[in-house]
Motif scaffolding. Structure first.
Motif, mmCIF file in Angstrom:
data_model
loop_
_atom_site.group_PDB
_atom_site.id
_atom_site.type_symbol
_atom_site.label_atom_id
_atom_site.label_comp_id
_atom_site.label_asym_id
_atom_site.label_seq_id
_atom_site.Cartn_x
_atom_site.Cartn_y
_atom_site.Cartn_z
ATOM 1 N N SER A 171 0.811 -1.215 0.000
ATOM 2 C CA SER A 171 0.000 0.000 0.000
ATOM 3 C C SER A 171 0.843 1.264 0.000
ATOM 4 O O SER A 171 1.997 1.282 0.428
ATOM 5 C CB SER A 171 -0.925 0.008 1.224
ATOM 6 O OG SER A 171 -0.160 -0.031 2.419
ATOM 7 N N ARG A 172 0.231 2.306 -0.494
ATOM 8 C CA ARG A 172 0.756 3.666 -0.425
ATOM 9 C C ARG A 172 -0.434 4.618 -0.277
ATOM 10 O O ARG A 172 -1.538 4.317 -0.739
ATOM 11 C CB ARG A 172 1.536 4.025 -1.688
ATOM 12 C CG ARG A 172 2.940 3.463 -1.756
ATOM 13 C CD ARG A 172 3.917 4.174 -0.814
ATOM 14 N NE ARG A 172 5.265 3.626 -0.926
ATOM 15 C CZ ARG A 172 6.176 4.079 -1.761
ATOM 16 N NH1 ARG A 172 5.876 5.078 -2.575
ATOM 17 N NH2 ARG A 172 7.376 3.543 -1.807
ATOM 18 N N THR A 199 2.248 -4.887 -7.969
ATOM 19 C CA THR A 199 2.471 -3.576 -8.548
ATOM 20 C C THR A 199 3.510 -2.809 -7.724
ATOM 21 O O THR A 199 3.536 -2.915 -6.497
ATOM 22 C CB THR A 199 1.150 -2.784 -8.558
ATOM 23 O OG1 THR A 199 0.180 -3.514 -9.335
ATOM 24 C CG2 THR A 199 1.329 -1.397 -9.157
ATOM 25 N N ASN A 200 4.356 -2.054 -8.400
ATOM 26 C CA ASN A 200 5.314 -1.215 -7.693
ATOM 27 C C ASN A 200 4.556 -0.249 -6.773
ATOM 28 O O ASN A 200 3.588 0.387 -7.191
ATOM 29 C CB ASN A 200 6.154 -0.426 -8.699
ATOM 30 C CG ASN A 200 7.316 0.289 -8.041
ATOM 31 O OD1 ASN A 200 7.127 1.188 -7.223
ATOM 32 N ND2 ASN A 200 8.531 -0.091 -8.420
ATOM 33 N N GLU A 201 5.027 -0.133 -5.520
ATOM 34 C CA GLU A 201 4.327 0.715 -4.557
ATOM 35 C C GLU A 201 4.282 2.173 -5.004
ATOM 36 O O GLU A 201 3.346 2.906 -4.663
ATOM 37 C CB GLU A 201 4.988 0.603 -3.185
ATOM 38 C CG GLU A 201 4.716 -0.721 -2.496
ATOM 39 C CD GLU A 201 5.263 -0.744 -1.084
ATOM 40 O OE1 GLU A 201 5.933 0.228 -0.688
ATOM 41 O OE2 GLU A 201 5.017 -1.732 -0.371
ATOM 42 N N ALA A 202 5.283 2.603 -5.762
ATOM 43 C CA ALA A 202 5.283 3.986 -6.254
ATOM 44 C C ALA A 202 4.075 4.237 -7.156
ATOM 45 O O ALA A 202 3.503 5.338 -7.154
ATOM 46 C CB ALA A 202 6.574 4.279 -6.992
ATOM 47 N N LEU A 203 3.672 3.233 -7.917
ATOM 48 C CA LEU A 203 2.508 3.384 -8.796
ATOM 49 C C LEU A 203 1.228 3.453 -7.974
ATOM 50 O O LEU A 203 0.297 4.194 -8.317
ATOM 51 C CB LEU A 203 2.454 2.221 -9.792
ATOM 52 C CG LEU A 203 1.477 2.364 -10.970
ATOM 53 C CD1 LEU A 203 1.785 3.633 -11.765
ATOM 54 C CD2 LEU A 203 1.548 1.136 -11.860
ATOM 55 N N LEU A 204 1.163 2.703 -6.882
ATOM 56 C CA LEU A 204 0.005 2.785 -5.994
ATOM 57 C C LEU A 204 -0.080 4.181 -5.382
ATOM 58 O O LEU A 204 -1.174 4.753 -5.252
ATOM 59 C CB LEU A 204 0.099 1.726 -4.894
ATOM 60 C CG LEU A 204 0.139 0.267 -5.348
ATOM 61 C CD1 LEU A 204 0.294 -0.652 -4.139
ATOM 62 C CD2 LEU A 204 -1.110 -0.106 -6.140
ATOM 63 N N GLY A 205 1.081 4.730 -5.002
ATOM 64 C CA GLY A 205 1.098 6.091 -4.473
ATOM 65 C C GLY A 205 0.670 7.119 -5.505
ATOM 66 O O GLY A 205 -0.018 8.103 -5.185
ATOM 67 N N HIS A 206 1.056 6.895 -6.760
ATOM 68 C CA HIS A 206 0.643 7.789 -7.845
ATOM 69 C C HIS A 206 -0.871 7.751 -8.018
ATOM 70 O O HIS A 206 -1.511 8.807 -8.227
ATOM 71 C CB HIS A 206 1.332 7.378 -9.136
ATOM 72 C CG HIS A 206 0.871 8.141 -10.340
ATOM 73 N ND1 HIS A 206 1.095 9.499 -10.502
ATOM 74 C CD2 HIS A 206 0.180 7.741 -11.456
ATOM 75 C CE1 HIS A 206 0.568 9.904 -11.647
ATOM 76 N NE2 HIS A 206 0.018 8.863 -12.242
ATOM 77 N N LEU A 207 -1.468 6.566 -7.918
ATOM 78 C CA LEU A 207 -2.917 6.457 -8.032
ATOM 79 C C LEU A 207 -3.603 7.190 -6.881
ATOM 80 O O LEU A 207 -4.598 7.900 -7.098
ATOM 81 C CB LEU A 207 -3.332 4.986 -8.043
ATOM 82 C CG LEU A 207 -4.842 4.698 -8.017
ATOM 83 C CD1 LEU A 207 -5.553 5.397 -9.168
ATOM 84 C CD2 LEU A 207 -5.094 3.195 -8.068
ATOM 85 N N ALA A 208 -3.077 7.052 -5.667
ATOM 86 C CA ALA A 208 -3.662 7.764 -4.527
ATOM 87 C C ALA A 208 -3.623 9.274 -4.758
ATOM 88 O O ALA A 208 -4.589 9.991 -4.471
ATOM 89 C CB ALA A 208 -2.916 7.394 -3.247
ATOM 90 N N LYS A 209 -2.516 9.770 -5.296
ATOM 91 C CA LYS A 209 -2.387 11.200 -5.572
ATOM 92 C C LYS A 209 -3.365 11.635 -6.655
ATOM 93 O O LYS A 209 -3.989 12.703 -6.549
ATOM 94 C CB LYS A 209 -0.955 11.521 -5.999
ATOM 95 C CG LYS A 209 -0.705 13.007 -6.216
ATOM 96 C CD LYS A 209 0.756 13.280 -6.561
ATOM 97 C CE LYS A 209 1.014 14.769 -6.764
ATOM 98 N NZ LYS A 209 2.433 15.032 -7.101
ATOM 99 N N ARG A 210 -3.518 10.814 -7.704
ATOM 100 C CA ARG A 210 -4.463 11.143 -8.775
ATOM 101 C C ARG A 210 -5.887 11.250 -8.228
ATOM 102 O O ARG A 210 -6.669 12.127 -8.636
ATOM 103 C CB ARG A 210 -4.399 10.064 -9.867
ATOM 104 C CG ARG A 210 -3.164 10.094 -10.748
ATOM 105 C CD ARG A 210 -3.296 11.116 -11.878
ATOM 106 N NE ARG A 210 -4.468 10.901 -12.708
ATOM 107 C CZ ARG A 210 -4.533 10.080 -13.760
ATOM 108 N NH1 ARG A 210 -3.441 9.389 -14.109
ATOM 109 N NH2 ARG A 210 -5.622 9.965 -14.470
ATOM 110 N N ILE A 211 -6.242 10.360 -7.321
ATOM 111 C CA ILE A 211 -7.589 10.377 -6.740
ATOM 112 C C ILE A 211 -7.810 11.652 -5.941
ATOM 113 O O ILE A 211 -8.848 12.316 -6.069
ATOM 114 C CB ILE A 211 -7.812 9.120 -5.870
ATOM 115 C CG1 ILE A 211 -7.897 7.870 -6.762
ATOM 116 C CG2 ILE A 211 -9.078 9.263 -5.031
ATOM 117 C CD1 ILE A 211 -7.941 6.565 -5.997
#
Length: 427
Positions: free
Chosen positions: A64-65, A293-305
């Motif tokens: 998670s991120r 999935t790379n955690e950085a990509l999960l963090g990017h999705l959280a930021k996009r939301i």
């Protein structure tokens, strides 16, 4: 005694009709003990079991991120972010501090951060004893976990909460069947998405919690509190324990490798429809990719939301405000989001988390909070449309907030089903 601000709070529907083009700039109000107690029976949900077919016998965990940001307009006014996040392999959380508490000189961020800290300490020590996720030590479900965490806190304040706990001890027909136990108090929400037809299919919402708001008011969610006489002379901590044990909404959901969990404060789900969240997930996490999935990509999705939530309060090129579940223009709010992927627990996880085990004294038996169990016969009758591989084409979760046009149809098409207040059900 009720606070003056609460008396002036109009019902949600009327407020939207009177000023349709305006953005909502409302704080979250503290809810007194008497008002909370009267609504506990309405909000209670007990152990809804979304049980599905067993696939693979292996323990799972969260990768998670998260991301959070105060709305720019509120930040310019010096507003402090009162949201808190929890991201750990076996437990996730979002807590949203009640901003009105700051009018009395109390830091609204202290209680939510302290509460989630103890949730992580207690949860990880119980769910991963000696690095073994298949032999939890003392875990009794999310309700006792949240109660113990709250009793460990000392800060004054008030907060809403949503937690997701991944339990690898559940066995069905003798085989390991990991489940996510979800507990929510107030208007933070959780959404689970799944690829129902294999890795080449789109992520589809399969589970979504409901908001708990007193009398339907946007500004008065059910909440966990510890306050003094300045705020509520009638307050006693027993009411908060009662909120946890009798007012919380608890669900148990089967989980599978590759599931995506989205958790957010009310700033997320008041501003974005569920299908908009799903669209963002599918754009950032396209079908056919490898997991984990790379955690950085999960963090990017959280930021996009979070950015998409803040965008709802801005006028478009035509001068129109975007539509949102709470009304056109959404609302300016602190916004926090946790994005997690369900992945396999590995030896590397064990090496990292085994030394962190703490001794918490619990009675060692497994329930989901009210000593309920999933009956094997009920599982045989469960609709297989929610399974991640080979499910029926008609499968998938349906929620009245899932579509941008759904609120126009809800009054004529949505029915309600009564739920057993103290038992379990297989949905």
């Amino acid at each position: 005694r009720p606070l003056p601000a609460q008396a002036a709070c109009p019902p949600r529907g009327r407020a939207l009709r009177e000023k349709p083009p305006a953005m909502l700039k409302s704080p979250t109000f503290f809810v007194g003990a008497d008002r909370q107690r009267k609504n506990l029976q309405e909000f209670q949900r007990r152990e809804q079991q979304l049980a599905e077919a067993y696939l693979k016998n292996k323990p799972l965990c969260f990768s998670s991120r998260g991301y959070q940001k105060t709305h720019p307009t509120k930040a310019r006014k010096g507003h402090r972010d009162a949201d808190a996040r929890l991201e750990a392999p076996m437990i996730l959380g979002v807590a949203d501090g009640v901003s009105q508490i700051e009018d009395f000189g109390i830091d609204a961020s202290e209680l939510p951060n302290e509460l989630l800290k103890y949730c992580e300490d207690i949860g990880m020590s119980q769910l991963v004893p000696e690095g073994n996720p298949e032999a939890p030590s003392g875990y009794r479900g999310p309700i006792p976990l949240v109660r113990e965490a709250f009793e460990c806190t000392e800060s004054l304040g008030s907060t809403t909460l949503v937690l997701a706990v991944l339990d690898n001890s559940t066995r069905i027909h003798g085989k390991l069947h990991p489940m996510i136990a979800v507990i929510s108090i107030g208007d933070c929400e959780l959404l689970i998405l799944r690829r129902l037809h294999g890795r080449s299919s789109q992520l589809t919402p399969v589970f979504h919690t409901e908001m708990q708001r007193i009398d339907g008011h946007v500004q008065t969610p059910l909440q966990l509190a510890r306050v003094d006489d300045r705020i509520d002379p009638d307050f006693h901590e027993d009411i908060t324990i009662e909120v946890i044990e009798k007012g919380s909404a608890v669900h148990c959901v089967s989980c599978y490798e590759g599931d995506i969990v989205i958790m957010g404060s009310d700033g997320v789900f008041d501003n974005l429809f569920v299908d908009e969240v799903a669209d963002l997930c599918n754009a950032v996490l396209p079908a056919g990719r490898q997991i984990p999935t790379n955690e950085a990509l999960l963090g990017h999705l959280a930021k996009r939301i979070v950015e998409a939530c803040h965008f709802k309060t801005e006028r478009g090129p035509s001068g129109q405000l975007p539509d949102a579940p709470i009304g056109r223009g959404g609302k300016m709010d602190d916004t926090s989001c946790v994005v997690a992927e369900v992945i396999e627990w590995t030896e590397a996880h064990s090496k990292v988390w085994a030394p962190r085990r703490r001794q918490w004294q619990w009675q060692n038996f497994m329930t989901c909070g009210t000593h309920c169990v999933v009956d094997d016969d009920d599982l045989e009758d469960y609709d297989g449309g929610m399974r991640p591989h080979g499910g029926s084409s008609a499968g998938g979760y349906k929620n009245p907030r899932v579509g941008r046009e759904s609120k126009l149809l809800a009054s004529s098409s949505q029915g309600e089903e009564e739920e057993d207040e103290s038992g379990c059900c297989v949905a």
